[in-house]
Design an enzyme around this catalytic site. Sequence first.
Site, mmCIF file in Angstrom:
data_model
loop_
_atom_site.group_PDB
_atom_site.id
_atom_site.type_symbol
_atom_site.label_atom_id
_atom_site.label_comp_id
_atom_site.label_asym_id
_atom_site.label_seq_id
_atom_site.Cartn_x
_atom_site.Cartn_y
_atom_site.Cartn_z
ATOM 1 N N ASP A 1 -1.035 2.917 -5.335
ATOM 2 C CA ASP A 1 -0.915 0.949 -5.761
ATOM 3 C C ASP A 1 -1.937 0.658 -6.035
ATOM 4 O O ASP A 1 -2.786 1.420 -6.021
ATOM 5 C CB ASP A 1 -0.614 -0.279 -3.946
ATOM 6 N N ASN B 1 -5.867 7.277 4.512
ATOM 7 C CA ASN B 1 -7.307 7.561 4.054
ATOM 8 C C ASN B 1 -7.809 9.286 4.065
ATOM 9 O O ASN B 1 -9.050 9.901 3.777
ATOM 10 C CB ASN B 1 -8.882 7.453 4.963
ATOM 11 N N ASN C 1 -9.359 4.264 -0.944
ATOM 12 C CA ASN C 1 -9.913 5.265 0.071
ATOM 13 C C ASN C 1 -9.265 6.114 -0.414
ATOM 14 O O ASN C 1 -9.457 7.153 -0.005
ATOM 15 C CB ASN C 1 -9.197 4.330 1.995
ATOM 16 N N HIS D 1 0.905 -1.324 0.342
ATOM 17 C CA HIS D 1 -0.148 0.165 -0.169
ATOM 18 C C HIS D 1 1.018 1.279 -0.023
ATOM 19 O O HIS D 1 0.416 2.553 -0.533
ATOM 20 C CB HIS D 1 -0.620 0.020 0.839
#
Length: 188
Positions: free
Chosen positions: A92, A67, A113, A21
């Site tokens: 990613d 986020n 997100n 991530h």
Amino acid sequence: MKKFLIVGLGNIGEQYVNTRHNIGFKVLDHLAQKEDLTFETQKLADIATYKFKGRTFILVKPNTYMNLSGKALLYWLTKEKIPIENLLVITDDLNLPFGSIRLKMKGSAGGHNGLKDIQEKLNTTNYNRFRFGISDEFSKGSQVDYVLGEWEDEENKILPERLDKSIELIKSFGTAGINNTMNTFNGK
């Protein structure tokens, strides 16, 4: 002088450094290492400035967690007075094979997100994004563990070359433009 905002998405904290991530952070860290740049913690992000062929690249690693990436992105885009067409977000992508590269001028958040927050803060889906493939080699129900998991040994062997290619893409984005860069790098 033309300015560009290059935003790598990731999560802050040692536990996330080598996770899938965090590829956005990893790409910018690789560029900083290659060009002997130092990130400094400033408002909402770690920032480094890279000058190349008459261009200035403001490299941004939000420290707001994934986020809430849009808050840092919008702040630096506004502060540096950079037009949205000179913005590039590195993220990613589960839908691309590992190490593959796709540059797009717009698109959906695709369940990501960080991209959802950016889309909300910018109030548009029309911004450039550099999607780095992390593949979808996980069993049903284990997506979160997969994206927050560390790279496999085989991936780590290939990663340095893919990071070098990512740096070439960023430089091309600033010097050759989005369309030429898409033609040169997409699918490579």
